[in-house]
Scaffold this motif. Sequence first.
Motif, PDB file in Angstrom:
ATOM      1  N   UNK A 348     -57.187 -92.954  19.806  1.00  0.00           N
ATOM      2  CA  UNK A 348     -57.529 -94.198  19.108  1.00  0.00           C
ATOM      3  C   UNK A 348     -58.726 -93.983  18.195  1.00  0.00           C
ATOM      4  N   UNK A 349     -58.934 -94.949  17.299  1.00  0.00           N
ATOM      5  CA  UNK A 349     -60.055 -94.934  16.368  1.00  0.00           C
ATOM      6  C   UNK A 349     -61.063 -95.983  16.816  1.00  0.00           C
ATOM      7  N   UNK A 350     -62.121 -95.532  17.431  1.00  0.00           N
ATOM      8  CA  UNK A 350     -63.152 -96.441  17.924  1.00  0.00           C
ATOM      9  C   UNK A 350     -63.995 -96.943  16.750  1.00  0.00           C
ATOM     10  N   UNK A 351     -64.170 -98.269  16.644  1.00  0.00           N
ATOM     11  CA  UNK A 351     -64.942 -98.861  15.562  1.00  0.00           C
ATOM     12  C   UNK A 351     -64.110 -99.193  14.330  1.00  0.00           C
ATOM     13  N   UNK A 352     -62.813 -98.910  14.375  1.00  0.00           N
ATOM     14  CA  UNK A 352     -61.947 -99.116  13.221  1.00  0.00           C
ATOM     15  C   UNK A 352     -61.852-100.599  12.831  1.00  0.00           C
ATOM     16  N   UNK A 353     -61.600-101.466  13.792  1.00  0.00           N
ATOM     17  CA  UNK A 353     -61.434-102.889  13.480  1.00  0.00           C
ATOM     18  C   UNK A 353     -62.716-103.492  12.923  1.00  0.00           C
ATOM     19  N   UNK A 354     -63.848-103.123  13.504  1.00  0.00           N
ATOM     20  CA  UNK A 354     -65.134-103.657  13.026  1.00  0.00           C
ATOM     21  C   UNK A 354     -65.412-103.194  11.594  1.00  0.00           C
ATOM     22  N   UNK A 355     -65.133-101.938  11.321  1.00  0.00           N
ATOM     23  CA  UNK A 355     -65.350-101.437   9.966  1.00  0.00           C
ATOM     24  C   UNK A 355     -64.408-102.119   8.977  1.00  0.00           C
ATOM     25  N   UNK A 356     -63.156-102.266   9.357  1.00  0.00           N
ATOM     26  CA  UNK A 356     -62.164-102.863   8.458  1.00  0.00           C
ATOM     27  C   UNK A 356     -62.519-104.293   8.077  1.00  0.00           C
ATOM     28  N   UNK A 357     -63.329-104.961   8.916  1.00  0.00           N
ATOM     29  CA  UNK A 357     -63.722-106.350   8.650  1.00  0.00           C
ATOM     30  C   UNK A 357     -64.893-106.467   7.681  1.00  0.00           C
TER      31      UNK A 357
END
Length: 414
Positions: A348-357
């Motif tokens: 998985x990509x940890x921090x992906x959702x937060x960065x994408x926002x």
Amino acid sequence: MSYRVLVVQPAFSANAYVAHAHSLGWDVLVASREGEGRRVADTVRSLATEMITVDTNDAAALEAAVVEAHGRSPIHAVVAGGEYYVPAAARLSARLGLPGLAPAAVDQVRHKARMREAVAAAGLGMPAFTVIRRPSDIDEACAYVGFPAVVKPVDSGGSVHVSRVDTVEEVRAAVAAMHAEQGLEFDRPLTTDAILEQYVPGTEYSADGYVHDGEVVVVAVTRKLLGPEPRFLELGHLTPAPLDEATRHELASYASDVVRAVGITAGPFHCELRLSDGRPVLMEVAARLPGDKITELMEAATGLVLPGKVLADLTGSDPSAAGAFREPVAKAAGIRFLTASGAGSYARLDGWDELSAEPWVTASHVLVAPGAGIKTDEADYSCRIAAVVFTADSPEEAHERWSEIGDRVRVLGA
């Protein structure tokens, strides 16, 4: 007026030709094999006015199918759907009497050795180079070029089998790997001819633009960010490059001279070069749209829609009416690619959702799904697992954000 344009085997950045022409209400013909290895994206197929299903690697069959379509209703422009279809688009344009790259110039933009020969003949600075056609050529080639050097197939793309070499043994191994390659790009086997060229140190850039009515226009100079050598995996691009105006002008001027030297007289170009000891040196040049979403970065930072400008120029339509000019949305834009750092897969990509926002992130794409197999050599574009497109208020801030993305997203389970 509505136009009919043909895109030969569209993929990657060239899909924008189809989308842009469709947005103008033009008829879009797409020529594609539509079999395993050469199948257009579903979105492209849905936008096409007509699909010409033909073996796009068979010149005679492709020409016959296109001539038949042209006879039913005239085609006004033909564009290549990627690097490997530049020759086909040139031949078809000539056959139909349409503007395009002269077929005589195709070898000088597709064959890396002939490209360098043409540029050297124009008096432009060039590293030493030679062609290795068989393993028995290696010793003589190495003695001529010296080390360090770079070895690559003469007609491939996407950094496939491109590597720095420092010994004769490394050259032998690189050439053997090319000869052993079983993979196909668009159903085309990799050539076994290799070019060996002198290694050029320095920061890498691309100069991208178009040629129209004899005028070479560099729209933007982009900074390339590469992975560790001996490979040259592209991990990002920044548009415009963080450069002073004098250096940017020098790079653009040199690239324009290269474009003229290889005979690109119409359509787009993508010129890769390095700034070495303060002087630009050619890496490669291509008569196609740049990849890796550089066209989108250029549009964001300059307002010029390169696919739209190329289509307007080739059809003779008004560029403004053809949607080639828009307002810039940012002073700088960039893209960051992520890899699994040589692992064969990731979880998985940890921090992906937060960065994408983040408001400065304009798009984020997972290119390789978690758990899927990944090449471990970090050698070419197929090793990239995710991409983030972003904007910034300056080229310097864009570089900082490129680094921030790498710091914030962790690839876990690799």
